[in-house]
Design a protein around this motif. Structure first.
Motif, PDB file in Angstrom:
ATOM      1  N   UNK B   6       0.982  -1.751  -0.014  1.00 48.74           N
ATOM      2  CA  UNK B   6      -0.012   0.092  -0.445  1.00 48.74           C
ATOM      3  C   UNK B   6       1.031   1.464   0.137  1.00 48.74           C
ATOM      4  N   UNK B 463     -10.645 -23.934  -3.428  1.00 55.56           N
ATOM      5  CA  UNK B 463     -10.699 -22.234  -3.796  1.00 55.56           C
ATOM      6  C   UNK B 463      -9.903 -21.951  -4.439  1.00 55.56           C
ATOM      7  N   UNK B 467      -9.007 -20.433  -8.498  1.00 58.77           N
ATOM      8  CA  UNK B 467      -8.099 -18.854  -8.819  1.00 58.77           C
ATOM      9  C   UNK B 467      -7.062 -19.664  -9.278  1.00 58.77           C
ATOM     10  N   UNK B 496     -17.919   1.464 -24.459  1.00 57.63           N
ATOM     11  CA  UNK B 496     -16.784   1.333 -22.586  1.00 57.63           C
ATOM     12  C   UNK B 496     -17.620   0.482 -21.788  1.00 57.63           C
ATOM     13  N   UNK B 500     -14.573  -0.966 -19.185  1.00 61.53           N
ATOM     14  CA  UNK B 500     -14.717  -0.243 -17.750  1.00 61.53           C
ATOM     15  C   UNK B 500     -15.771  -1.616 -17.669  1.00 61.53           C
ATOM     16  N   UNK B 504     -12.567  -3.337 -14.301  1.00 62.28           N
ATOM     17  CA  UNK B 504     -12.565  -3.110 -13.194  1.00 62.28           C
ATOM     18  C   UNK B 504     -13.539  -4.827 -12.459  1.00 62.28           C
ATOM     19  N   UNK B 508     -11.155  -5.967  -9.002  1.00 59.71           N
ATOM     20  CA  UNK B 508     -12.118  -6.932  -8.093  1.00 59.71           C
ATOM     21  C   UNK B 508     -11.338  -8.052  -7.912  1.00 59.71           C
ATOM     22  N   UNK B 511      -8.097  -7.172  -5.466  1.00 55.10           N
ATOM     23  CA  UNK B 511      -8.753  -7.214  -4.534  1.00 55.10           C
ATOM     24  C   UNK B 511      -9.490  -8.015  -3.657  1.00 55.10           C
ATOM     25  N   UNK B 512     -10.232  -9.222  -3.959  1.00 56.35           N
ATOM     26  CA  UNK B 512     -10.551 -10.219  -4.090  1.00 56.35           C
ATOM     27  C   UNK B 512      -9.898 -11.294  -3.545  1.00 56.35           C
ATOM     28  N   UNK B 513      -9.554 -11.704  -4.977  1.00 56.80           N
ATOM     29  CA  UNK B 513      -8.717 -12.891  -5.049  1.00 56.80           C
ATOM     30  C   UNK B 513      -6.728 -12.905  -4.904  1.00 56.80           C
ATOM     31  N   UNK B 514      -6.266 -11.616  -4.636  1.00 54.79           N
ATOM     32  CA  UNK B 514      -5.417 -11.457  -3.939  1.00 54.79           C
ATOM     33  C   UNK B 514      -4.480 -12.599  -2.905  1.00 54.79           C
ATOM     34  N   UNK B 516      -2.590 -11.292  -0.243  1.00 51.79           N
ATOM     35  CA  UNK B 516      -2.042 -10.256   0.090  1.00 51.79           C
ATOM     36  C   UNK B 516      -2.467  -9.936   1.608  1.00 51.79           C
ATOM     37  N   UNK B 517      -2.160  -9.769   2.713  1.00 48.85           N
ATOM     38  CA  UNK B 517      -2.689  -9.001   4.001  1.00 48.85           C
ATOM     39  C   UNK B 517      -2.057 -10.103   4.894  1.00 48.85           C
ATOM     40  N   UNK B 518      -3.151 -10.140   5.843  1.00 46.56           N
ATOM     41  CA  UNK B 518      -2.930 -10.268   6.932  1.00 46.56           C
ATOM     42  C   UNK B 518      -3.285 -12.040   6.675  1.00 46.56           C
ATOM     43  N   UNK B 520      -1.219 -13.531   4.962  1.00 45.66           N
ATOM     44  CA  UNK B 520      -0.479 -14.774   3.769  1.00 45.66           C
ATOM     45  C   UNK B 520       0.714 -13.584   3.577  1.00 45.66           C
TER      46      UNK B 520
END
Lengths: 361, 530
Positions: B6, B463, B467, B496, B500, B504, B508, B511-514, B516-518, B520
């Motif tokens: 981030x 899952x 992915x 368009x 778009x 998007x 998504x 953000x959702x499938x990545x 990352x974060x706690x 990982x």
């Protein structure tokens, strides 16, 4: 050109809306499990006209019953407790609370003095995720974050809970926008019993001195209360574990004396309060059950009304109506939990039936 | 500062806003400042190394230019009076002077890289020999920490100074501009290894806010993030599970590890390069491409033309060709022709240059024997393939299969698995273990385990596999589309709503499938460790 700008704005708005909905969907609901996760946000929906505010960890939200304080002494109170609430979290929650209301008394459970540094991300989340965005929350996040955490994930929790996509349940959809009430003014009810069998001796510590960070926040809390003309009461709730050392107690006694504060170690007063650790705890002494919490509240209510002159507001019609409704919900949940206990031998849903009815209302 | 953090997104956002707000003539200076800020996040003390490289490269370039100018002026002034031999002798003398400066510069910069990256490896090997000789006095390891991107910026500066020496282009007069070329932050982590003459055109230019450039750049960044956090970081878990416990995961798991690592490395490295090129594009800077669908290669030679292209061309231009056409190599070739015949004589310089190049490629990837073996393994396969060319030609002439789809697929799969086998040296980081694991593929006989729950024991859930499959299919589709031109340009021609929705959907997915974060571990790009 104008059309292009409008399309872009619409696309961004749509994207933000979808992201918001996903965030609401993915955030844990804390209804069927880990119910203490709901405590912080329930405050915002409640009436903010309390004479007593409790702040602290599980030793406040499990051990004190605001309904008992109301019924016995006409005291209006709310518990802003959360699991393993650290002292800076208590401070910032108090700071936030004072923006909504000004109580007569603030009660702080001092067990968290033992933690001088952030402890665990999971507990941070239970306190911080549902705090409304404010400077208090931002400062609270900064003070609480572990080394591997990112600030932004507290502001946009989707970045934290995104991986829940594969474990979503029906509850996540059902409680996306509205959740049933879990607590009774911050009190988490449990009617089951698990007696104390052994009271563990505390392990010897290398250093019994509370950390400077803890003292700094206690000083800030004291100052904040004094500035707002609020009586700060320090307490140690009657939980037998985690162990409360005499050396710790001595430091609190000394701090209270030096700052002209009241300090009550209810652990030492357990017999006087009438707590029976064979019947008044649901987890062998860590937390009191409903019976223990009512005894504790009955005892503490007397102190609040006699020594701190917290007013009896049972004669205020509007307030009484509100609290009668709260009491009804309290007793309905109590009955439901007792029914569950009789039926299954354990608490299956902690009064989910009542909660579901509440949702339907 | 990880590209996928981030912190980096915030850094980039602030830089982007300021970059297009300030007067254009200051843009390159802002990039230099940003590059040094970015670099200092890895540890401000490491700025020292990059500064030494910058300063030494700058002054050497200046000296080379001075000698070249004096030489050119002298020859011009005395054009009439000097004989051809005099001119030749004068030129040789001046070249010698230049070579002296060049050598000093190369020794210093490659010396820094050598000491920091290879000293402990060398000491370790000396100690192993001392142990074999039962000498107890082991040499202490120095424990140097590798500064961020040192292999990449050293190679870029070496390429620059050799080009100035070769008079391919003139030296950069502004040291700050040279500093920016060496430290330009998007490429300092994992390349590409840019050439000064190509990069300077856009790096120091003034850039207006160009929506197409910015949109294309952002799309590329987005796709890079998708590859890295959705695919690579997810597969990393399974690869680590397999390679960190070679006693447990043998036989079929080694093959699975090879396959997963091939995908992970591709997604990781190309994802990182997508972010790099995308970031540069958003800032109006054009970086060279580093990949051209390498897993579609039909031979290992083709693979290396399409994988890490800028590294391959660097080794070709600055190691392979200088060795193979050097005077001593030509003499050697001549004497070999005389003694062993034309066939061997003409191969000797190529073989030696190829071996040296691949040894250098291997050791560049890391100071360990497994990288050396990996490099020489590649070299062996390439040389054997070359020697087998007549056989292949005969086969193709006899059966006419090389244009059939199934045969091309066979060639692609063969190259993929061959490269995956070689890459296993990179995974186990230990040569004997790698050979042992190769052996277990045949001897273990546990192929049935994989479908009896084995795949679920690698740290990935069902899952996660779904992915990964979704991600790989998407990569494959994009690669297939790329063969007929830019996917972003094709997308830009769509209505368009389709554009778009695509942007998007990718956002998504990240953000959702990545991964990352706690929960990982934030993982570095694999190539940033080289």
């Amino acid at each position: 050109m104008k059309k292009k700008i409008l399309i872009n704005i619409a696309a961004v708005c749509f994207a933000v809306l979808i992201l918001f909905l996903l965030q609401e969907l993915f955030m844990p609901k804390y209804v069927s499990e880990i119910r203490e996760g709901s405590l912080i946000e329930e405050y915002y929906d409640d009436e903010k006209d309390n004479d007593v505010i409790f702040i602290g960890d599980c030793e406040v939200y499990e051990n004190f019953s605001p309904i008992t304080l109301w019924e016995k002494y006409g005291i209006t109170s709310f518990i802003r407790g959360s699991a393993q609430q650290l002292i800076w979290q208590s401070y910032y929650l108090l700071e936030e609370t004072l923006k909504y209301e000004k109580p007569e008394v603030v009660v702080f459970n001092v067990l968290s003095m033992k933690y001088d540094v952030p402890q665990k991300e999971a507990y941070n989340r239970l306190t911080l995720d549902k705090m409304k965005l404010s400077m208090s929350k931002i400062n609270d996040i900064t003070a609480s974050m572990m080394e591997d955490e990112s600030f932004i994930s507290y502001i946009f929790p989707l970045l934290r809970y995104h991986s829940r996509w594969s474990e979503l349940t029906w509850d996540d959809f059902k409680y996306m926008f509205h959740k049933p009430k879990i607590s009774h003014n911050g009190f988490l009810m449990r009617v089951d019993v698990k007696p104390v069998t052994v009271i563990p001796e505390g392990r010897k510590l290398a250093d019994y001195q509370f950390g400077q960070n803890s003292y700094d926040y206690l000083d800030k809390m004291t100052k904040l209360c004094k500035e707002n003309d609020i009586e700060l009461i320090l307490i140690k709730a009657p939980s037998t574990y985690p162990y409360w050392y005499d050396e710790w107690d001595a430091q609190m006694v000394q701090y209270a004396e030096e700052n002209n504060l009241a300090y009550y170690n209810f652990l030492e007063m357990s017999s006087e309060i009438g707590i029976d650790f064979n019947t008044d705890t649901y987890d062998a002494g860590l937390h009191l059950n409903l019976s223990g919490a009512e005894k504790m509240s009955n005892y503490f209510g007397k102190i609040l009304s006699e020594e701190f002159k917290v007013p009896d507001r049972r004669n205020e019609l509007d307030t009484s109506m509100v609290w009668e409704k709260k009491a009804d919900y309290y007793y309905t949940m109590k009955e439901d939990q007792l029914r569950e206990l009789a039926e299954y031998g354990y608490l299956k849903s902690y009064g989910a039936l009542v909660q579901n009815n509440d949702t339907e209302d | 500062m990880l590209f996928t953090s981030f912190q980096f997104i915030l850094f980039l956002t602030v830089l982007f806003v300021v970059y297009y707000l300030i007067p254009k003539k200051f843009q390159w200076m802002l990039l230099l400042l940003a590059s040094y800020i970015f670099y200092s996040f890895a540890g401000s003390k490491y700025l020292f190394y990059i500064l030494i490289t910058t300063v030494s490269t700058y002054f050497t370039g200046r000296m080379l230019n001075q000698i070249q100018s004096i030489s050119a002026a002298y020859l011009k002034e005395n054009k009439e009076t000097l004989t051809r031999e005099d001119r030749k002798a004068y030129k040789a003398g001046m070249k010698k002077k230049q070579r002296r400066w060049l050598t000093i510069c190369l020794l210093l910069n490659l010396g820094i890289l050598g000491v920091i990256k290879y000293l402990d490896f060398t000491i370790g090997n000396i100690n192993s020999v001392l142990d074999l000789l039962k000498v107890n006095n082991n040499l202490p390891l120095m424990g140097f920490v590798l500064p961020l991107g040192i292999s990449f910026y050293t190679f870029m500066s070496v390429g620059y100074i050799i080009d100035v020496y070769r008079e391919k282009y003139s030296y950069e007069k502004n040291i700050a501009k040279l500093a920016l070329f060496i430290s330009f932050f998007p490429q300092v982590i994992q390349g590409p290894i840019s050439r000064f003459d190509e990069l300077k055109e856009t790096l120091f230019a003034e850039h207006s806010f160009n929506t197409t450039n910015i949109s294309f750049g952002l799309q590329r960044i987005l796709f890079g993030f998708f590859k890295k956090v959705v695919i690579a970081d997810r597969l990393l878990v399974a690869v680590n599970t397999i390679v960190r416990d070679p006693s447990e995961y043998q036989g079929v798991y080694v093959l699975v590890g090879m396959f997963f690592y091939a995908i992970e490395l591709y997604a990781d490295f190309t994802g990182g390069i997508d972010i790099t090129i995308g970031v540069a594009q958003v800032l109006g800077v054009k970086l060279p491409e580093n990949f051209e669908r390498p897993y579609f290669s039909k031979s290992i030679v083709e693979y290396w033309r399409r994988w890490h292209i800028t590294m391959g061309t660097w080794f070709k231009d600055y190691i392979f060709f200088p060795i193979s056409v050097s005077k001593s190599m030509l003499n050697l070739s001549k004497s070999c022709r005389a003694r062993f015949g034309d066939a061997i004589g003409k191969r000797v310089p190529v073989y030696i240059a190829t071996i040296v190049t691949w040894f250098a490629t291997g050791i560049w990837h890391g100071a360990a024997w497994n990288f050396v073996v990996w490099g020489l393994g590649n070299c062996l396969v390439i040389l054997v393939s070359q020697e087998c060319m007549p056989l292949y030609d005969k086969f193709h002439n006899r059966f006419h299969v090389q244009h059939t789809l199934w045969y091309r697929l066979f060639q692609v799969m063969r190259t993929f698995w061959l490269m995956s086998f070689l890459r296993t040296f990179d995974c186990y980081r230990n040569v004997p273990t790698t050979f042992k694991m190769y052996g277990t593929i045949i001897t273990k006989g546990n192929y049935q385990e994989l479908f009896q729950g084995g795949l679920m024991q690698l740290g990935l859930t069902l899952s996660d596999y779904i992915v990964v499959i979704f991600g790989v299919v998407l990569l494959l589709m994009v690669s297939l589309l790329q063969r007929n031109g830019s996917v972003r340009e094709k997308l830009a021609a769509k209505p368009y709503i389709i554009r778009y929705a695509t942007y998007f959907a990718i956002l998504l997915a990240i953000l959702i499938l990545g991964a990352y974060g706690v929960g990982y571990n934030a993982s570095q790009f694999i190539y940033s460790q080289f």
